[in-house]
Design an enzyme around this catalytic site. Structure first.
Site, PDB file in Angstrom:
ATOM      1  N   LYS A 176       2.333  11.159  14.003  1.00  0.00           N
ATOM      2  CA  LYS A 176       1.157  10.376  14.409  1.00  0.00           C
ATOM      3  C   LYS A 176       1.153  10.166  15.923  1.00  0.00           C
ATOM      4  CE  LYS A 176       2.587   7.278  11.588  1.00  0.00           C
ATOM      5  NZ  LYS A 176       2.811   6.078  10.748  1.00  0.00           N
ATOM      6  N   THR A 210      -3.592  -3.845  14.829  1.00  0.00           N
ATOM      7  CA  THR A 210      -3.149  -2.585  14.233  1.00  0.00           C
ATOM      8  C   THR A 210      -1.902  -2.771  13.366  1.00  0.00           C
ATOM      9  OG1 THR A 210      -1.860  -2.103  16.235  1.00  0.00           O
ATOM     10  CG2 THR A 210      -4.100  -1.200  16.117  1.00  0.00           C
ATOM     11  N   GLY A 212       0.385  -2.859  10.428  1.00  0.00           N
ATOM     12  CA  GLY A 212       0.364  -2.221   9.115  1.00  0.00           C
ATOM     13  C   GLY A 212      -0.343  -0.887   9.063  1.00  0.00           C
ATOM     14  N   THR A 213      -0.643  -0.285  10.226  1.00  0.00           N
ATOM     15  CA  THR A 213      -1.374   0.988  10.203  1.00  0.00           C
ATOM     16  C   THR A 213      -0.561   2.088   9.519  1.00  0.00           C
ATOM     17  OG1 THR A 213      -0.559   1.418  12.447  1.00  0.00           O
ATOM     18  CG2 THR A 213      -2.780   0.541  12.247  1.00  0.00           C
ATOM     19  N   GLY A 214       0.736   2.165   9.834  1.00  0.00           N
ATOM     20  CA  GLY A 214       1.564   3.210   9.234  1.00  0.00           C
ATOM     21  C   GLY A 214       1.698   3.056   7.736  1.00  0.00           C
ATOM     22  N   CYS A 215       1.862   1.828   7.288  1.00  0.00           N
ATOM     23  CA  CYS A 215       1.958   1.554   5.847  1.00  0.00           C
ATOM     24  C   CYS A 215       0.670   1.959   5.144  1.00  0.00           C
ATOM     25  CB  CYS A 215       2.221   0.073   5.603  1.00  0.00           C
ATOM     26  SG  CYS A 215       3.608  -0.615   6.509  1.00  0.00           S
TER      27      CYS A 215
END
Length: 273
Positions: A176, A210, A212-215
């Site tokens: 990412k 932002t 928790g974006t990866g989760c």
């Protein structure tokens, strides 16, 4: 009666509801997938940061996984915060024999505020034990640097790191690009098992919300894989889902707020009007 698609998240907790297990379950629900969960660690956190992390025993984790296996038909599984080498080892051993469908690894290492969510001695265990089981892994740039042991400053570096990570066992890799803050756009690199590379690019949104974006991104991919979508299609939907969640933000808490998990549904409703 049609079979209900089911997914599992093996992850940590977020008292503030924006990341970890809570984000995963919200995302599963938004993608019409029934979510189950196994708690691996208990971070005490809100939008202002992680205050402390309490361990969950490996025996308790295995007990949770056993009761899920006994009662549910899991179509895909994702891992989030695993925290220690012992937790990674027990989860990897369980997943080697469990029939839980494709595995998505979100290699959660550091919280937004800088608090470590994966102990240093656990990184090598993740590489050696969990990566070879992965259908897809979704590191951000700092996580990809830790796994590939190389510095990433360009798209060429992202592709090279993806190939190194793939050589460690993961079938497909998404690196990412959100940490390239100088760019006007956010570009993610998808390296497929065939060796094909695709770039998924979207407008960079100027927001602090932002958390928790990866989760959320990895949970959406997991939900789509559970429904039988290809890796390429699942990642594209995941990218659109998280882009909507960041763009149509919500304002809760006093720190780095969460993304909006119902935003993508609003987009689809508007498209159908």
């Amino acid at each position: 009666m049609n079979k209900t698609i089911q997914a599992l998240t093996i992850a940590g907790f977020d008292s503030g509801g924006g990341a970890g297990m809570q984000a995963d379950l919200k995302t599963f629900q938004e993608r019409f997938v029934f979510g189950t969960s196994a708690l691996t660690a208990l971070p005490i956190q809100n939008t202002q940061g992680v205050k402390a992390v309490y361990d969950i025993s490996t025996a308790a984790i295995i007990d949770q996984l056993n009761v899920i296996q006994e009662d549910f038909s899991i179509d895909a599984v994702k891992t989030g915060m695993l925290f220690t080498e012992e937790i990674i080892r027990c989860v990897a051993q369980f997943l080697q024999i469990a029939d839980f469908g494709p595995l998505v690894i979100d290699p959660v290492m550091i919280a937004k505020g800088g608090h470590a969510l994966l102990k240093e001695d656990a990184v090598q265990a993740l590489i050696e034990l969990l990566l070879p089981l992965a259908e897809i892994i979704t590191p951000n740039i700092p996580e990809a640097e830790a796994i590939s042991k190389m510095t990433i400053t360009s798209q060429e570096d992202m592709a090279a790191a993806g190939k190194l990570i793939q050589s460690l066992g993961a079938k497909n890799v998404v690196v990412k690009g959100g940490h390239h803050l100088a760019d006007k756009e956010s570009s993610d690199m998808l390296l497929l098992s065939s060796g094909k590379i695709e770039w998924l690019t979207a407008e960079r949104i100027d927001t602090k919300n932002t958390h928790g974006t990866g989760c959320t991104f990895s949970a959406c991919i997991t939900a789509e894989l559970a429904k039988g979508k290809s890796v390429e299609e699942a990642v594209r939907i995941g990218k659109a889902f998280i882009q909507a969640a960041i763009t149509d933000g919500i304002d809760v808490g006093k720190g780095n707020g969460p993304t909006n998990h119902w935003a993508y549904r609003k987009v689809k409703i508007n498209e159908e009007k």
